[in-house]
Design a protein around this motif. Structure first.
Motif, PDB file in Angstrom:
ATOM      1  N   ASP A  85       0.839  -1.196   0.000  1.00 18.05           N
ATOM      2  CA  ASP A  85       0.000   0.000   0.000  1.00 18.05           C
ATOM      3  C   ASP A  85       0.878   1.251   0.000  1.00 18.05           C
ATOM      4  OD1 ASP A  85      -2.136   1.721   0.136  1.00 18.05           O
ATOM      5  OD2 ASP A  85      -2.267   1.628   2.313  1.00 18.05           O
ATOM      6  N   ARG A  86       0.736   2.067  -1.033  1.00 17.36           N
ATOM      7  CA  ARG A  86       1.559   3.275  -1.185  1.00 17.36           C
ATOM      8  C   ARG A  86       0.767   4.552  -0.920  1.00 17.36           C
ATOM      9  NH1 ARG A  86       7.130   2.303  -2.093  1.00 17.36           N
ATOM     10  NH2 ARG A  86       7.343   0.286  -3.112  1.00 17.36           N
ATOM     11  N   SER A  87      -0.410   4.443  -0.336  1.00 20.36           N
ATOM     12  CA  SER A  87      -1.277   5.606  -0.171  1.00 20.36           C
ATOM     13  C   SER A  87      -0.590   6.738   0.578  1.00 20.36           C
ATOM     14  CB  SER A  87      -2.565   5.208   0.561  1.00 20.36           C
ATOM     15  OG  SER A  87      -3.303   4.272  -0.171  1.00 20.36           O
ATOM     16  N   TYR A  99       2.100   8.356  -1.626  1.00 21.46           N
ATOM     17  CA  TYR A  99       1.476   9.210  -2.642  1.00 21.46           C
ATOM     18  C   TYR A  99       0.985  10.512  -2.020  1.00 21.46           C
ATOM     19  CZ  TYR A  99       1.336   4.985  -5.555  1.00 21.46           C
ATOM     20  OH  TYR A  99       1.669   3.858  -6.273  1.00 21.46           O
ATOM     21  N   ALA A 100       0.376  10.407  -0.840  1.00 22.50           N
ATOM     22  CA  ALA A 100      -0.130  11.593  -0.151  1.00 22.50           C
ATOM     23  C   ALA A 100       1.001  12.559   0.160  1.00 22.50           C
ATOM     24  CB  ALA A 100      -0.842  11.185   1.138  1.00 22.50           C
ATOM     25  N   PHE A 134      -5.526  10.712  -0.333  1.00 23.88           N
ATOM     26  CA  PHE A 134      -4.653   9.543  -0.152  1.00 23.88           C
ATOM     27  C   PHE A 134      -4.295   9.358   1.323  1.00 23.88           C
ATOM     28  CE2 PHE A 134      -3.565   9.926  -4.760  1.00 23.88           C
ATOM     29  CZ  PHE A 134      -3.850   8.624  -5.111  1.00 23.88           C
ATOM     30  N   HIS A 157      -7.312   7.937   3.076  1.00 30.18           N
ATOM     31  CA  HIS A 157      -7.506   6.577   2.578  1.00 30.18           C
ATOM     32  C   HIS A 157      -6.503   5.623   3.218  1.00 30.18           C
ATOM     33  CE1 HIS A 157      -9.504   3.986  -0.273  1.00 30.18           C
ATOM     34  NE2 HIS A 157      -8.355   3.537  -0.725  1.00 30.18           N
ATOM     35  N   GLY A 158      -5.238   6.091   3.326  1.00 27.10           N
ATOM     36  CA  GLY A 158      -4.200   5.256   3.919  1.00 27.10           C
ATOM     37  C   GLY A 158      -4.442   4.995   5.389  1.00 27.10           C
ATOM     38  N   LYS A 216      -7.348   2.457   5.787  1.00 30.00           N
ATOM     39  CA  LYS A 216      -6.989   1.081   5.447  1.00 30.00           C
ATOM     40  C   LYS A 216      -6.112   0.432   6.502  1.00 30.00           C
ATOM     41  CE  LYS A 216      -5.827   0.162   1.181  1.00 30.00           C
ATOM     42  NZ  LYS A 216      -5.138   0.273  -0.132  1.00 30.00           N
ATOM     43  N   ARG A 232     -13.527   8.337  -3.100  1.00 28.35           N
ATOM     44  CA  ARG A 232     -13.231   8.996  -4.373  1.00 28.35           C
ATOM     45  C   ARG A 232     -14.365   9.884  -4.864  1.00 28.35           C
ATOM     46  NH1 ARG A 232     -10.701   5.009  -8.592  1.00 28.35           N
ATOM     47  NH2 ARG A 232      -9.328   4.809  -6.783  1.00 28.35           N
TER      48      ARG A 232
END
Length: 329
Positions: free
Chosen positions: A26-28, A31-32, A75, A78-79, A82, A97
């Motif tokens: 998971d790269r959220s 990315y954020a 992001f 979202h991260g 999760k 989204r």
């Protein structure tokens, strides 16, 4: 100065995450961090003054920076969501989204309706008295405030679900998101004061903008850096305790396997090696098997029994520790 500090903090977070979170699916959060770092960099006056004229000199970089900030917070939320099990419907909607797409579409439409003028590093100060600009800023920071509120609820749930070292990241995220909420409220106050001409209120609220911005991003960055660090430290502590328990069980295990040879002896004779966690599990199992085997006379004293029980609790705690590690994304 605040803009430069925040941009520097965000790029430091990006580098830290690339090092500490490498290999994670998971790269959220990464990315954020990149999106928000870009947004904060575009807000630095010298950068803004160079980039905006290249794009037409109509303050379009303000729109780009705000859009990157909103996407980055999407992001981010979202991260965080999760990472834990607490995912109520309202929070899923807030960091979903569709909410982002609606907010971005509204922000774009409002920006295009503004008489934005020529390049200026004080965009809202110069045109904040326009009603369209008021709604533009309120929309941006309403979305940011909603995501921050969702993150705050998620961070509190992680705070209550963790203990010890793993609670530190959740505490930082709780305080950081709370600061972000107050920041958004201060911007709303500034926008209302500007469009209504309440100069004294605008000046009072403006004084809080810089410190709240810096506090929000410092605390959030600290929380996200603390997560992988806490996991690393916890794994190291767990490994040290595993090795110590192995050493304490070794005499009991040797006695037990002499009386009742088990799988460990077969693995040793075949040259097979196992990790310390597996070795500890096998030691506990073979000692327990020897204790209950009626064919042999194997008894341990109270002190040895206490060590054995500590080893069992240590092994039983491993799945729980793994779940708690996940809370920190």
């Amino acid at each position: 100065m605040t803009q430069v500090l925040v941009a520097g903090v965000m790029w430091a977070l990006v580098v830290s995450l690339l090092i500490l979170r490498r290999g994670r699916a998971d790269r959220s959060i990464t990315y954020a961090a990149v999106m928000i770092a870009l947004a904060m960099t575009l807000n630095v006056d010298p950068v803004y003054e160079v980039t905006d004229p290249l794009l037409g000199g109509t303050n379009i970089v303000t729109l780009i920076g705000d859009a990157l900030l909103m996407i980055g917070l999407y992001f981010l939320g979202h991260g965080v969501m999760k990472a834990g099990d607490y995912r109520p419907r309202l929070i899923r909607l807030a960091v979903g989204r569709p909410a982002l797409c609606v907010a971005l579409a509204l922000v774009l439409a409002l920006f295009l309706s503004i008489n934005s003028g020529a390049t200026t590093t004080t965009f809202m100060h110069d045109i904040g008295d326009q009603l369209q600009a008021f709604f533009y800023s309120v929309t941006v920071f309403t979305y940011c405030g909603v995501v921050m509120a969702a993150m705050h609820a998620l961070a509190i749930s992680q705070w209550t679900a963790t203990r010890g070292l793993m609670r530190v990241p959740a505490v930082c995220l709780t305080l950081g998101s709370a600061s972000g909420i107050v920041l958004c409220i201060s911007v709303w106050v500034m926008d209302i004061a500007h469009v209504t001409g309440a100069t004294s209120v605008l000046e009072a609220a403006s004084a809080w903008y810089g410190p709240l911005t810096l506090a929000s991003f410092l605390l959030l960055c600290a929380g996200f850096v603390a997560q992988p660090l806490a996991r690393i430290l916890r794994r190291q502590s767990h490994g040290v305790k595993t090795d110590a328990l192995l050493a304490q069980l070794e005499p009991m295990w040797h006695t037990a396997t002499k009386l009742r040879p088990g799988l460990s002896n077969q693995q040793h004779s075949n040259g097979l090696s196992t990790d310390p966690e597996s070795q500890l599990h096998r030691h506990v199992v073979e000692i327990r098997d020897a204790m209950i085997d009626p064919r042999i006379d194997y008894v341990i004293n109270d002190y040895q029994l206490a060590i054995l029980e500590r080893a069992e609790q240590h092994l039983l705690g491993a799945p729980l520790a793994k779940r708690n590690d996940g809370t920190t994304a």
